[in-house]
Design a protein around this motif. Structure first.
Motif, PDB file in Angstrom:
ATOM      1  N   THR A  62      44.904   2.694  13.971  1.00  0.00           N
ATOM      2  CA  THR A  62      45.959   2.136  14.825  1.00  0.00           C
ATOM      3  C   THR A  62      46.586   0.908  14.177  1.00  0.00           C
ATOM      4  N   LEU A  63      45.804   0.155  13.399  1.00  0.00           N
ATOM      5  CA  LEU A  63      46.370  -1.016  12.716  1.00  0.00           C
ATOM      6  C   LEU A  63      47.412  -0.593  11.681  1.00  0.00           C
ATOM      7  N   GLY A  64      47.250   0.606  11.139  1.00  0.00           N
ATOM      8  CA  GLY A  64      48.212   1.099  10.161  1.00  0.00           C
ATOM      9  C   GLY A  64      49.588   1.337  10.752  1.00  0.00           C
ATOM     10  N   TRP A  65      49.678   1.389  12.079  1.00  0.00           N
ATOM     11  CA  TRP A  65      50.993   1.554  12.727  1.00  0.00           C
ATOM     12  C   TRP A  65      51.902   0.358  12.456  1.00  0.00           C
ATOM     13  N   LEU A  66      51.316  -0.752  12.047  1.00  0.00           N
ATOM     14  CA  LEU A  66      52.124  -1.933  11.718  1.00  0.00           C
ATOM     15  C   LEU A  66      53.177  -1.611  10.663  1.00  0.00           C
ATOM     16  N   TYR A  67      52.865  -0.665   9.805  1.00  0.00           N
ATOM     17  CA  TYR A  67      53.792  -0.326   8.718  1.00  0.00           C
ATOM     18  C   TYR A  67      54.887   0.631   9.177  1.00  0.00           C
ATOM     19  N   ASP A  68      54.862   0.962  10.466  1.00  0.00           N
ATOM     20  CA  ASP A  68      55.890   1.840  11.029  1.00  0.00           C
ATOM     21  C   ASP A  68      56.647   1.144  12.160  1.00  0.00           C
ATOM     22  N   ILE A  69      56.594  -0.188  12.185  1.00  0.00           N
ATOM     23  CA  ILE A  69      57.333  -0.953  13.192  1.00  0.00           C
ATOM     24  C   ILE A  69      58.791  -1.075  12.743  1.00  0.00           C
ATOM     25  N   ASN A  70      59.704  -0.929  13.688  1.00  0.00           N
ATOM     26  CA  ASN A  70      61.127  -0.843  13.360  1.00  0.00           C
ATOM     27  C   ASN A  70      61.897  -2.156  13.467  1.00  0.00           C
ATOM     28  N   PHE A  71      61.413  -3.082  14.299  1.00  0.00           N
ATOM     29  CA  PHE A  71      62.165  -4.310  14.539  1.00  0.00           C
ATOM     30  C   PHE A  71      61.289  -5.544  14.307  1.00  0.00           C
ATOM     31  N   LYS A  72      61.875  -6.551  13.688  1.00  0.00           N
ATOM     32  CA  LYS A  72      61.147  -7.806  13.502  1.00  0.00           C
ATOM     33  C   LYS A  72      60.786  -8.415  14.854  1.00  0.00           C
ATOM     34  N   GLN A  73      61.621  -8.182  15.845  1.00  0.00           N
ATOM     35  CA  GLN A  73      61.355  -8.721  17.179  1.00  0.00           C
ATOM     36  C   GLN A  73      60.049  -8.152  17.754  1.00  0.00           C
TER      37      GLN A  73
ATOM     38  N   GLU B  41      38.037  -8.403   4.799  1.00  0.00           N
ATOM     39  CA  GLU B  41      39.148  -8.533   3.850  1.00  0.00           C
ATOM     40  C   GLU B  41      40.382  -7.803   4.369  1.00  0.00           C
ATOM     41  N   THR B  42      40.168  -6.651   4.968  1.00  0.00           N
ATOM     42  CA  THR B  42      41.277  -5.873   5.527  1.00  0.00           C
ATOM     43  C   THR B  42      41.887  -6.582   6.727  1.00  0.00           C
ATOM     44  N   LYS B  43      41.033  -7.168   7.572  1.00  0.00           N
ATOM     45  CA  LYS B  43      41.528  -7.932   8.718  1.00  0.00           C
ATOM     46  C   LYS B  43      42.408  -9.090   8.251  1.00  0.00           C
ATOM     47  N   ASN B  44      41.962  -9.802   7.222  1.00  0.00           N
ATOM     48  CA  ASN B  44      42.758 -10.913   6.681  1.00  0.00           C
ATOM     49  C   ASN B  44      44.079 -10.410   6.125  1.00  0.00           C
ATOM     50  N   TYR B  45      44.040  -9.256   5.478  1.00  0.00           N
ATOM     51  CA  TYR B  45      45.264  -8.672   4.920  1.00  0.00           C
ATOM     52  C   TYR B  45      46.254  -8.350   6.033  1.00  0.00           C
ATOM     53  N   ILE B  46      45.750  -7.745   7.105  1.00  0.00           N
ATOM     54  CA  ILE B  46      46.593  -7.384   8.246  1.00  0.00           C
ATOM     55  C   ILE B  46      47.207  -8.636   8.874  1.00  0.00           C
ATOM     56  N   GLU B  47      46.393  -9.654   9.096  1.00  0.00           N
ATOM     57  CA  GLU B  47      46.881 -10.894   9.708  1.00  0.00           C
ATOM     58  C   GLU B  47      47.928 -11.566   8.832  1.00  0.00           C
ATOM     59  N   ASN B  48      47.721 -11.559   7.519  1.00  0.00           N
ATOM     60  CA  ASN B  48      48.698 -12.144   6.603  1.00  0.00           C
ATOM     61  C   ASN B  48      49.991 -11.338   6.580  1.00  0.00           C
ATOM     62  N   PHE B  49      49.862 -10.020   6.702  1.00  0.00           N
ATOM     63  CA  PHE B  49      51.052  -9.164   6.741  1.00  0.00           C
ATOM     64  C   PHE B  49      51.902  -9.494   7.967  1.00  0.00           C
ATOM     65  N   ILE B  50      51.259  -9.639   9.117  1.00  0.00           N
ATOM     66  CA  ILE B  50      51.980  -9.988  10.345  1.00  0.00           C
ATOM     67  C   ILE B  50      52.674 -11.336  10.189  1.00  0.00           C
ATOM     68  N   GLU B  51      51.962 -12.313   9.636  1.00  0.00           N
ATOM     69  CA  GLU B  51      52.546 -13.645   9.456  1.00  0.00           C
ATOM     70  C   GLU B  51      53.724 -13.613   8.492  1.00  0.00           C
ATOM     71  N   SER B  52      53.639 -12.778   7.472  1.00  0.00           N
ATOM     72  CA  SER B  52      54.726 -12.703   6.471  1.00  0.00           C
ATOM     73  C   SER B  52      56.005 -12.178   7.109  1.00  0.00           C
ATOM     74  N   ILE B  53      55.875 -11.223   8.051  1.00  0.00           N
ATOM     75  CA  ILE B  53      57.051 -10.691   8.756  1.00  0.00           C
ATOM     76  C   ILE B  53      57.544 -11.722   9.764  1.00  0.00           C
ATOM     77  N   PHE B  54      56.603 -12.303  10.490  1.00  0.00           N
ATOM     78  CA  PHE B  54      56.957 -13.271  11.521  1.00  0.00           C
ATOM     79  C   PHE B  54      57.723 -14.456  10.934  1.00  0.00           C
ATOM     80  N   SER B  55      57.342 -14.881   9.733  1.00  0.00           N
ATOM     81  CA  SER B  55      57.971 -16.045   9.103  1.00  0.00           C
ATOM     82  C   SER B  55      59.439 -15.815   8.756  1.00  0.00           C
ATOM     83  N   THR B  56      59.853 -14.537   8.717  1.00  0.00           N
ATOM     84  CA  THR B  56      61.251 -14.244   8.378  1.00  0.00           C
ATOM     85  C   THR B  56      62.147 -14.161   9.608  1.00  0.00           C
ATOM     86  N   ILE B  57      61.538 -14.247  10.790  1.00  0.00           N
ATOM     87  CA  ILE B  57      62.322 -14.162  12.028  1.00  0.00           C
ATOM     88  C   ILE B  57      62.998 -15.488  12.287  1.00  0.00           C
TER      89      ILE B  57
END
Length: 264
Positions: free
Chosen positions: A209-220, A246-262
């Motif tokens: 289910t965490l892999g669904w992050l890579y199929d999100i359509n909107f930054k919002q 390590e995977t949890k940290n990767y996921i959290e960093n991925f979310i932050e990287s997208i969030f920072s561009t909003i």
């Protein structure tokens, strides 16, 4: 400009009237999961309203999005009532069946014919691995909105329900055997969606289910993920071992990287 001839409330009344029949059972387990899907529908509608506001959609676009959310899982009720599962592989494709039920029941009566098609298209594709290429902006918008709004609430359900009930209906029958598939970890680190055929345990299911992050359509949507902490319960429930951490940290960093561009 289109005029909304019927209010969202009138469509919700149709939905509620249809729903009554699926509560007609003495099976408490079935009733519980019917209610779970009813509550899921309510929350997905709220998610889609929030996304519509963040995206500054028109009143009519928002109306069509709400209708899509209202009926997106209409087939789930018959599915669980008859098969006691939400696993499409063990019953039927709930999105395809949903479009049939919607047309059979006349749930979209009062909506422009072209817009009916766009709603049905969004519902038909809301559970598919990939979206097709659309030529119509509104059709594409509705399809992307419902996928994001749906994921937001499924993450909420997975985190909440598994912590409180460990319901096999939520995990599609997978059990916690203490194992995980390393290939899933690899795919997540490559920012790829995981195929359910790789899932062998509850841990695998959560990771998938965490892999669904890579199929999100909107930054919002990432804004809502972070604002509501919808992934925190899932992340905290995973085993405390190096590969998973390590995977949890990767996921959290991925979310932050997208969030920072909003744009704030």
């Amino acid at each position: 400009m289109r005029i909304i001839m019927l209010s969202i409330e009138s469509y919700m009344q149709r939905f509620k009237k249809y729903l009554i029949q699926w509560y007609d059972t003495e099976d408490a387990y079935v009733k519980r999961n019917i209610r779970l899907k009813e509550e899921h529908t309510e929350r997905v509608m709220q998610n889609i309203i929030e996304l519509s506001n963040l995206l500054k959609l028109t009143e009519y676009e928002s109306f069509l999005a709400e209708i899509t959310a209202l009926y997106h899982d209409i087939a789930r009720f018959r599915q669980f009532y008859e098969y006691k599962t939400f696993d499409d592989r063990k019953s039927f494709d709930h999105a395809e069946e949903g479009t049939r039920i919607i047309q059979e029941q006349g749930f979209l009566e009062g909506i422009d014919t072209n817009d009916k098609y766009k709603i049905l298209s969004a519902i038909r594709y809301h559970n598919k691995k990939h979206l097709p290429k659309f030529t119509d902006h509104t059709e594409e918008l509705l399809a992307k909105l419902i996928r994001d709004a749906d994921k937001l609430d499924i993450w909420f359900i997975v985190g909440k329900e598994l912590a409180e009930n460990d319901d096999p209906a939520i995990t599609l029958g997978y059990t916690d055997n203490g194992k995980f598939n390393p290939q899933i970890i690899k795919l997540l680190r490559e920012q790829k969606i995981v195929d359910y055929r790789l899932v062998q345990s509850t841990v695998d299911f959560k990771l998938t289910t965490l892999g669904w992050l890579y199929d999100i359509n909107f930054k919002q949507t990432f804004y809502l993920i972070r604002k509501n902490n919808v992934l925190r319960p899932i992340l905290h429930s995973l085993p405390d071992i190096p590969e998973i951490n390590e995977t949890k940290n990767y996921i959290e960093n991925f979310i932050e990287s997208i969030f920072s561009t909003i744009k704030k």
